[in-house]
Motif scaffolding. Structure first.
Motif, PDB file in Angstrom:
ATOM      1  N   THR A  71     -19.023 -19.154   1.834  1.00  0.00           N
ATOM      2  CA  THR A  71     -17.601 -19.310   1.498  1.00  0.00           C
ATOM      3  C   THR A  71     -16.856 -18.068   1.970  1.00  0.00           C
ATOM      4  O   THR A  71     -15.835 -17.706   1.401  1.00  0.00           O
ATOM      5  CB  THR A  71     -17.402 -19.498  -0.017  1.00  0.00           C
ATOM      6  N   SER A  72     -17.380 -17.406   2.993  1.00  0.00           N
ATOM      7  CA  SER A  72     -16.917 -16.116   3.486  1.00  0.00           C
ATOM      8  C   SER A  72     -17.454 -15.025   2.577  1.00  0.00           C
ATOM      9  O   SER A  72     -18.230 -14.180   2.999  1.00  0.00           O
ATOM     10  CB  SER A  72     -15.389 -16.056   3.593  1.00  0.00           C
TER      11      SER A  72
ATOM     12  N   LEU B 245     -11.509 -20.501  -0.716  1.00  0.00           N
ATOM     13  CA  LEU B 245     -12.903 -20.252  -0.357  1.00  0.00           C
ATOM     14  C   LEU B 245     -13.807 -21.366  -0.858  1.00  0.00           C
ATOM     15  O   LEU B 245     -14.798 -21.715  -0.206  1.00  0.00           O
ATOM     16  CB  LEU B 245     -13.350 -18.897  -0.911  1.00  0.00           C
TER      17      LEU B 245
ATOM     18  N   GLY C 161     -16.917 -27.799   2.566  1.00  0.00           N
ATOM     19  CA  GLY C 161     -17.219 -28.209   3.937  1.00  0.00           C
ATOM     20  C   GLY C 161     -18.633 -27.822   4.332  1.00  0.00           C
ATOM     21  O   GLY C 161     -19.365 -28.613   4.942  1.00  0.00           O
ATOM     22  N   GLN C 162     -19.031 -26.607   3.978  1.00  0.00           N
ATOM     23  CA  GLN C 162     -20.390 -26.153   4.271  1.00  0.00           C
ATOM     24  C   GLN C 162     -21.433 -26.992   3.545  1.00  0.00           C
ATOM     25  O   GLN C 162     -22.467 -27.347   4.111  1.00  0.00           O
ATOM     26  CB  GLN C 162     -20.531 -24.680   3.841  1.00  0.00           C
TER      27      GLN C 162
ATOM     28  N   TYR D 147     -11.384 -29.035   5.620  1.00  0.00           N
ATOM     29  CA  TYR D 147     -11.384 -28.785   4.177  1.00  0.00           C
ATOM     30  C   TYR D 147     -10.395 -27.677   3.808  1.00  0.00           C
ATOM     31  O   TYR D 147      -9.632 -27.799   2.845  1.00  0.00           O
ATOM     32  CB  TYR D 147     -12.783 -28.400   3.695  1.00  0.00           C
ATOM     33  N   VAL D 148     -10.417 -26.572   4.564  1.00  0.00           N
ATOM     34  CA  VAL D 148      -9.531 -25.451   4.255  1.00  0.00           C
ATOM     35  C   VAL D 148      -8.076 -25.817   4.515  1.00  0.00           C
ATOM     36  O   VAL D 148      -7.181 -25.474   3.736  1.00  0.00           O
ATOM     37  CB  VAL D 148      -9.944 -24.205   5.069  1.00  0.00           C
TER      38      VAL D 148
ATOM     39  N   VAL E 238     -19.794 -22.322  11.073  1.00  0.00           N
ATOM     40  CA  VAL E 238     -18.637 -23.089  10.610  1.00  0.00           C
ATOM     41  C   VAL E 238     -17.973 -23.769  11.804  1.00  0.00           C
ATOM     42  O   VAL E 238     -18.084 -23.314  12.938  1.00  0.00           O
ATOM     43  CB  VAL E 238     -17.604 -22.199   9.877  1.00  0.00           C
TER      44      VAL E 238
ATOM     45  N   LEU F 147     -13.746 -24.079   1.687  1.00  0.00           N
ATOM     46  CA  LEU F 147     -14.667 -23.762   2.777  1.00  0.00           C
ATOM     47  C   LEU F 147     -16.102 -24.097   2.364  1.00  0.00           C
ATOM     48  O   LEU F 147     -16.877 -24.688   3.138  1.00  0.00           O
ATOM     49  CB  LEU F 147     -14.547 -22.281   3.136  1.00  0.00           C
TER      50      LEU F 147
ATOM     51  N   GLU G 211     -15.326 -27.643   8.250  1.00  0.00           N
ATOM     52  CA  GLU G 211     -14.810 -26.619   7.335  1.00  0.00           C
ATOM     53  C   GLU G 211     -13.316 -26.394   7.554  1.00  0.00           C
ATOM     54  O   GLU G 211     -12.561 -26.184   6.586  1.00  0.00           O
ATOM     55  CB  GLU G 211     -15.569 -25.310   7.540  1.00  0.00           C
ATOM     56  N   GLU G 212     -12.888 -26.447   8.804  1.00  0.00           N
ATOM     57  CA  GLU G 212     -11.464 -26.276   9.106  1.00  0.00           C
ATOM     58  C   GLU G 212     -10.626 -27.334   8.401  1.00  0.00           C
ATOM     59  O   GLU G 212      -9.563 -27.025   7.832  1.00  0.00           O
ATOM     60  CB  GLU G 212     -11.259 -26.359  10.617  1.00  0.00           C
TER      61      GLU G 212
END
Length: 376
Positions: free
Chosen positions: A194-195, A240, A246-247, A19-20, A12, A243, A16-17
């Motif tokens: 997504t973690s 999530l 983004g991924q 998007y979150v 990540v 995240l 991703e940062e």
């Protein structure tokens, strides 16, 4: 020694940062929201199915599919013996009984021939088989051209555990598009994460709607809290999902990086007798989630445990291939159809670092560990 190279750590970064952060600033922190809606639509579009339901894990998706199909006490579900325990656990959650089936020795995926033998055997004993579960091991799709035909000919539901294969293709179609339903996992070690999280994919609108309802405590669509069936707290959160979006935007690049490492491993072991990759020669359709090797003790210059020990000495994480379900103490006594293939893969298989974050320096350390096998 401290591990310097991990099997498959999350990959990540700034994408991703962003998007979150946007999801946080939107105020849609929990439980659902526009990022979850968008994530479901984007995954469904990529896979080519009509419906996607974001859930807390791939295990939750397996569980809710079985619940929705009414699988329960007295039913038998076919489960590959070469898989992670979650596949079999979900069957037990609903009170059904797994029947374990052995694998194709080349890929570790369920053997279509043994699947047919198992179904004949179970039919002869009067067992009530409801569902076949196929698993895409280490990013290689099962033989769906044959498995779908077998399930259809017997009137059985086919549930595809594609937790390890998102982004791969099989039988000319994307992983997750086969069977009556499929599940994905976005756990921290998967191709994308997504973690923690998962998804159910299907063309069946009624199934998708029921799974969505079950995942939010089965609340009825009335002004007050009304429940007519048992529900679960299994919904994926909006944060999530952000995240995950983004991924997803980076998925192809991450898979390509893993594919490069797969090729590097093939070259690394090309001149070592008795060592083969647990993958087909043509793996262009795989997502190359993890690369495993199988060491023939009668032909190789060293044993699988020697390779693992050398990795550990060099600070490189490795692990054994999944221990077969029929050999797990928790499932002792359950029925199975076996030919020894999964046992041999477990005894002689080693999983090696394959993450998209792995660097050339990391791989050099892996290579050094391979070169030093047997050296003390």
């Amino acid at each position: 020694m401290t591990l310097k190279v991990l099997l498959s750590p999350p990959d990540v970064g700034e994408t991703e940062e962003q998007y979150v952060l946007q999801a946080l600033r939107s105020g849609w922190v929990a439980p659902a929201g526009p990022d979850l809606d968008a994530f479901e639509a984007e995954i469904a579009s990529r896979v080519g199915v009509r419906h996607a339901v974001g859930l807390s894990s791939g295990t939750a998706a397996l569980h809710l599919a079985l619940v929705s199909w009414g699988v329960g006490d007295g039913d038998v579900v076919i489960v590959p013996t070469m898989t992670f325990a979650a596949t079999a656990n979900a069957v037990c959650y609903v009170g059904a009984r797994p029947h374990f089936v052995d694998c194709d020795p080349a890929t570790g995926n369920i053997s279509p021939e043994l699947l047919e033998s198992a179904l004949d055997e179970l039919a002869g004993s009067g067992a009530r088989v409801r569902v076949v579960i196929a698993v895409d091991l280490f990013g290689h799709c099962a033989d769906y051209a044959r498995i779908e035909a077998v399930a259809a000919s017997r009137g059985l539901k086919l549930l595809c555990d594609s937790a390890e294969s998102f982004g791969a293709r099989g039988a000319g179609r994307p992983a997750g598009s086969h069977g009556d339903a499929a599940v994905l996992s976005f756990n921290g070690n998967k191709v994308m994460t997504t973690s923690g999280g998962g998804m159910l994919l299907t063309d069946d609108g009624h199934l998708a709607a029921h799974v969505r309802k079950l995942s939010t405590q089965s609340r009825e669509p009335v002004p007050h809290y009304e429940h007519v069936e048992i529900g679960y707290n299994y919904r994926l959160s909006n944060l999530l999902a952000a995240l995950g979006r983004g991924q997803l935007s980076r998925l192809d690049d991450m898979i390509e990086r893993r594919r490069q490492w797969r090729g590097a491993y093939r070259d690394l072991f090309a001149d070592t007798p008795g060592v083969r990759l647990l993958a087909p020669e043509d793996d262009a359709d795989d997502n190359c989630w993890l690369t495993a090797v199988v060491v023939n003790p009668c032909a190789a210059p060293w044993a699988a445990e020697d390779l693992g020990a050398s990795m550990a000495r060099h600070g490189v994480e490795s692990r054994r291939v999944w221990k077969p379900m029929h050999a797990q103490p928790v499932f002792a006594g359950l029925s199975s159809t076996l030919d020894g293939s999964a046992d041999r893969i477990f005894d002689y298989g080693v999983v090696l670092p394959s993450g998209s974050k792995m660097t050339d320096d990391d791989f050099a350390l892996v290579s050094a560990a391979v070169e030093a096998v047997g050296c003390r």
